[in-house]
Design a protein around this motif. Structure first.
Motif, short mmCIF file in Angstrom:
data_model
loop_
_atom_site.label_atom_id
_atom_site.label_comp_id
_atom_site.label_asym_id
_atom_site.label_seq_id
_atom_site.Cartn_x
_atom_site.Cartn_y
_atom_site.Cartn_z
N LEU A 358 0.81 -1.22 0.00
CA LEU A 358 0.00 0.00 0.00
C LEU A 358 0.84 1.27 0.00
N GLY A 359 2.14 1.13 0.21
CA GLY A 359 2.99 2.32 0.23
C GLY A 359 3.74 2.44 1.53
N LEU A 374 0.11 4.34 -2.05
CA LEU A 374 -0.36 3.90 -3.38
C LEU A 374 0.41 4.55 -4.52
#
Length: 458
Positions: A358-359, A374
């Motif tokens: 997700l980052g 993201l």
């Protein structure tokens, strides 16, 4: 069903992976379907990413220690101790309990989530003189130590000793090291205003790493932004540099520089728990080799995940990619492995673990942060909002969320309290004392114990 005949599920470790696994097992298993035991030295789950904020005093230690005994509805047995060896053939886990008794804990299914320990190298004086940032006690101890250096510098009339007390070295340009240097630099910058005898210009923070860039996972632009923020604050960032030797009052860098200091903080990466070395199973760069379903090949009923396991990263196209040792992967792996343990119990098909990253978020304190949720690159206040929002939402209990939010608000409004708690007066707290990496059995000791029928304790 008679309790004696219930399958015994043993979960080793109460980190993100272990706790999520246990909670999912409790929700999905029928009360008489299996007995679940959790082996952990401490009856709390530590939210590791927020440790730098504990060290800097933004958060209290209780805020990031989520009690495992708070709820009355959970039925997992907590065994207070550390797993020091696992015999996969005999299906026995050897545990050293908190009262220093060694016991053999049999199992039918085992979930290995022992996590990781600080990675060290054969550097003279490192383990004797460096501090780590891997446990709650270390974070609290470092805060005491840093404030103590300011007090000692203020009381000192020797300019050489005063300068040494006010220099601080952090090794490791990953997330832990960068956030630790950033948060503690803010602490000393604020605290020195209360010390009229100390020239603020004497306080110097050094962040060094052998790698050519800070936090390469963030990408070149964000890594450079983080580096510029640190340098703007006065932190000396040196890349391509490491430690040659460490002493009680100075540290020698590999580029020849000698820095007089009483504070060396070592955060140069992690390695899988030494427990993995007792299994006699295949490893990948020190982490236990597992399938995408997180089973250990050739050993029925053995699962492994988290920092100690090389879980294939099926979300990446590259061959041989494994999941990085991050909280977001560990939490999701814990849930998936619980489902696979239940599927094994019920004779159902196991499913592989797949999760797209997700980052990343990096909190540098105050309004400074860099984040990449993201794939979107953020800096400053927006990045800080994402970083703190992510950490807050990832906390498992409402009590923890309330404590952390309250601490953040109090710190924003009232600032820091530069209080020493007195840990310094009782014991030394270097790497050598905190992580107990010499406590594990060798494969030979483990085999002799199990085959020799050592019994319940020794």
């Amino acid at each position: 069903m008679n309790t004696v005949t219930r399958p015994r599920i043993l979960v080793v470790g109460a980190g993100f992976a272990g706790v999520e696994c246990v909670r999912r097992l409790e929700r999905k298993l029928a009360p008489d379907e299996a007995d679940v035991t959790l082996v952990t030295p401490f009856s709390y789950q530590l939210y590791l990413p927020l440790l730098p904020q504990v060290a800097s005093g933004v958060l209290t230690p209780q805020s990031v220690a989520l009690s495992l005994r708070r709820s009355k509805k959970y039925r997992t047995r907590i065994l207070p101790g550390a797993a020091i060896g696992v015999d996969l053939k005999a299906k026995v886990c050897v545990v050293r309990t908190i009262n220093d008794t060694v016991v053999d804990e049999p199992y039918d299914y085992i979930v290995l989530t022992p996590g990781s320990v600080t990675r060290t190298f054969d550097i003279p004086g490192l383990t004797e003189h460096a501090f780590g940032m891997k446990t709650l006690a270390e974070a609290a101890y470092i805060r005491d130590h840093v404030i103590t250096q300011l007090d000692l510098a203020d009381a000192c009339d020797d300019p050489v000793e005063r300068a040494a007390r006010l220099q601080f070295v952090v090794v490791g340009g990953g997330y832990a090291g960068t956030e630790t240097a950033a948060c503690l630099q803010r602490l000393t910058h604020a605290a020195v205003q209360r010390y009229p005898r100390i020239d603020p210009g004497l306080i110097k923070w050094h962040l060094i790493d052998i790698a050519p860039r800070l936090m390469p996972e963030l990408g070149e632009k964000l890594g450079r932004s983080a580096q510029e923020i640190l340098r703007r604050r006065g932190i000396d960032v040196s890349l391509g540099v490491s430690i040659e030797k460490a002493g009680a009052e100075e540290v020698t860098f590999t580029d020849g520089r000698v820095v007089p200091t009483h504070t060396l903080i070592w955060t140069a990466g992690v390695v899988a728990s030494p427990l993995i070395g007792t299994l006699g199973a295949e490893t990948v760069r020190g982490r236990l080799a597992v399938t995408a379903e997180m089973t250990v090949p050739g050993h029925d009923g053995v699962f492994a995940l988290g920092d100690a396991a090389a879980v294939p990263d099926l979300a990446k196209d590259e061959s041989g990619a494994v999941c990085p040792p991050t909280a977001q992967h560990a939490m999701r792996q814990g849930k998936k492995v619980a489902e696979n343990v239940i599927a094994t119990l019920r004779g159902e098909t196991l499913t592989p673990y797949v999760h797209r990253d997700l980052g990343l978020v990096v909190d540098l304190g105050g309004k400074d942060a860099v984040s990449k949720p993201l794939g979107v690159e953020l800096r400053g206040v927006p990045a800080q909002a994402v970083a703190r929002g992510y950490h807050w939402s990832a906390l498992r209990t409402n009590v923890a969320k309330t404590r952390v939010m309250t601490n953040w608000l109090l710190n924003a409004v009232g600032g820091d309290d530069f209080v020493r708690t007195g840990f310094q007066a009782h014991r030394s707290g270097r790497l050598k004392e905190f992580e107990h990496t010499d406590a594990y059995l060798t494969p030979e000791e483990l085999r002799a114990r199990v085959e020799g029928g050592a019994g319940e304790s020794s």
